[in-house]
Scaffold this active site. Structure first.
Site, PDB file in Angstrom:
ATOM      1  N   LYS A  61      50.223  69.202  12.409  1.00 33.21           N
ATOM      2  CA  LYS A  61      51.361  68.615  13.111  1.00 33.21           C
ATOM      3  C   LYS A  61      52.074  67.639  12.176  1.00 33.21           C
ATOM      4  O   LYS A  61      51.434  66.741  11.591  1.00 33.21           O
ATOM      5  CB  LYS A  61      50.880  67.893  14.380  1.00 33.21           C
ATOM      6  CG  LYS A  61      50.360  68.833  15.459  1.00 33.21           C
ATOM      7  CD  LYS A  61      51.477  69.683  16.050  1.00 33.21           C
ATOM      8  CE  LYS A  61      51.012  70.399  17.319  1.00 33.21           C
ATOM      9  NZ  LYS A  61      52.100  71.244  17.886  1.00 33.21           N
ATOM     10  N   ASP A 105      53.831  72.374  11.887  1.00 29.41           N
ATOM     11  CA  ASP A 105      54.644  72.356  13.112  1.00 29.41           C
ATOM     12  C   ASP A 105      55.273  70.977  13.254  1.00 29.41           C
ATOM     13  O   ASP A 105      54.573  69.985  13.453  1.00 29.41           O
ATOM     14  CB  ASP A 105      53.745  72.651  14.321  1.00 29.41           C
ATOM     15  CG  ASP A 105      54.534  72.759  15.619  1.00 29.41           C
ATOM     16  OD1 ASP A 105      55.765  72.553  15.606  1.00 29.41           O
ATOM     17  OD2 ASP A 105      53.900  73.055  16.659  1.00 29.41           O
ATOM     18  N   GLU A 119      56.710  75.931  11.977  1.00 28.08           N
ATOM     19  CA  GLU A 119      57.066  76.082  13.382  1.00 28.08           C
ATOM     20  C   GLU A 119      58.054  74.993  13.787  1.00 28.08           C
ATOM     21  O   GLU A 119      57.881  73.825  13.456  1.00 28.08           O
ATOM     22  CB  GLU A 119      55.768  75.953  14.194  1.00 28.08           C
ATOM     23  CG  GLU A 119      55.812  76.596  15.546  1.00 28.08           C
ATOM     24  CD  GLU A 119      54.463  76.462  16.236  1.00 28.08           C
ATOM     25  OE1 GLU A 119      53.427  76.761  15.612  1.00 28.08           O
ATOM     26  OE2 GLU A 119      54.452  76.048  17.407  1.00 28.08           O
ATOM     27  N   LYS A 179      53.952  81.121  24.849  1.00 23.95           N
ATOM     28  CA  LYS A 179      52.886  80.421  25.591  1.00 23.95           C
ATOM     29  C   LYS A 179      52.998  80.804  27.055  1.00 23.95           C
ATOM     30  O   LYS A 179      54.112  80.827  27.605  1.00 23.95           O
ATOM     31  CB  LYS A 179      53.032  78.899  25.452  1.00 23.95           C
ATOM     32  CG  LYS A 179      52.851  78.408  24.029  1.00 23.95           C
ATOM     33  CD  LYS A 179      53.126  76.913  23.912  1.00 23.95           C
ATOM     34  CE  LYS A 179      53.027  76.476  22.463  1.00 23.95           C
ATOM     35  NZ  LYS A 179      53.534  75.111  22.245  1.00 23.95           N
TER      36      LYS A 179
END
Ligand code: MG
Length: 358
Positions: A156, A180, A206, A253
């Site tokens: 992240k 991401d 991402e 998702k």
């Protein structure tokens, strides 16, 4: 067919920080569908920051509405799920996904086959899932990366020290690295940061820029040497034509799209647009993540580490062998309450977790 819901309070092992904020627990709902002496179970788990507009309260209200339109035959999956979509055209996707999972679980149990077989999928074709390292100091993130026993790590980013973070992690880990930014960068920042990350060997990036900035996504993609994957920019099948020319792939998702049925739709639409597909999850238990994992033979990248981040996963179902997804071969989702001494309830309490420092 009738529905019951109960609260599912999940505690994280450590605070989970992304560029939007820190999460200590997830306040999800368990959905049960009862029919003919059988029970199907699902999990409604939204993005905990409320990013997609859902909270436990909105999900409960939507589920109360859904309980009125369930019909009497679980085998009519299309009828039932189309009725939910008609009830709420937009949004309430996490609530819908809880019902969708429970329905597939119920149908699989009725037929005595695992959900992956309902979809005609080969359980030997599952991908390796990434494991997420959430935002902390570069040193701490590197420590966690070194300790992680997974061959793919999702890092992240979206901090003032992004390049330092990846450099520190690469110094201690040979894992495949995906990053991401959760929409944190401007297009210009994204181009510069991605370029600076290249020496460290990044597999993909991402959601570099804001969800609605499709021109920005396209610009970043044009300058990037690695694939760009849309997550926040792409929630449902209707979003795919809009992002298709801006990115190399999308992150699907269940909680964003409304469940397995809509996820399969998205997979086919995405393939028609020549997009790569990642299958991801919110912070959720083995219940929701096992449901998603049943579709994993259809995708290129999996990010299904939700249960691995939990202190108190109340269920067991999908498991991981050095990251490789192992599907349960029991009927339905193949999820059952985790057998642990002192953990005899399917829901546990949040307790004092929210007072912990980040
Ligand atoms: Mg993401």
């Amino acid at each position: 067919m009738y529905m019951r819901t109960s609260q599912l309070d999940l505690e994280l092992r450590r605070p989970f920080t992304i560029s939007r904020g820190t999460q200590h627990y997830a306040r999800n709902l368990q959905v049960e569908l009862h029919h003919d002496g059988r029970t199907g179970i699902g999990e409604a788990g939204p993005d905990s920051s409320g990013y997609y507009g859902e909270t436990r309260e909105t999900m409960q209200a939507a589920l109360d509405e859904f309980s009125l339109v369930l019909g009497d035959d679980p085998m009519f999956i299309e009828d039932t799920l189309a009725a939910l979509d008609r009830r709420f055209h937009h949004g309430n996707s996490a609530a819908k996904s809880g019902v969708d999972m429970a329905l597939y679980d119920l149908v699989g149990k009725s037929l005595g086959i695992p959900v992956y077989r309902l979809f005609g999928l080969n359980p030997a074709a599952t991908p390796v899932s990434s494991f997420t390292i959430s935002i902390d100091s570069p040193k701490e993130m590197a420590r966690q990366a070194a300790a992680a026993r997974y061959p793919i790590l999702k890092i992240k980013l979206g901090t003032a020290r992004d390049i330092e973070i990846v450099a520190e992690i690469r110094a201690v880990s040979q894992a495949i690295l995906r990053v991401d930014a959760n929409a944190a960068w401007s297009p210009k920042e994204a181009i510069n940061i991605i370029d600076a990350l290249m020496p460290y060997g990044i597999e993909l990036v991402e959601q570099p820029v804001a969800a609605e900035d499709l021109d920005g996504l396209m610009l970043v993609r044009k300058h990037s040497q690695v694939p760009i994957i849309a997550d926040e920019s792409c929630c449902t099948a209707a979003d795919i034509p809009k992002v298709a020319s801006c990115v190399d792939g999308i992150n699907i998702k269940l909680a964003k799209c409304g469940g397995l049925r809509n996820a399969v739709k998205m997979i086919h639409v995405a393939r028609a647009h020549h997009l790569k597909i990642m299958l991801g999850c919110m912070v959720s238990s083995s219940l929701a993540v096992t449901a998603a994992a049943h579709l994993s033979p259809l995708v290129d990248f999996a990010d299904l580490d939700g249960p691995l981040l939990l202190q108190n996963d109340p269920f067991e179902g999908v498991s991981f062998q050095e990251g490789r997804i192992l599907l349960p071969n029991k009927p339905g989702l193949g999820v059952r309450p985790r057998e642990e001494p002192g953990k005899d309830e399917s829901s546990t309490t949040i307790g004092e977790v929210s007072t912990r420092g980040a």
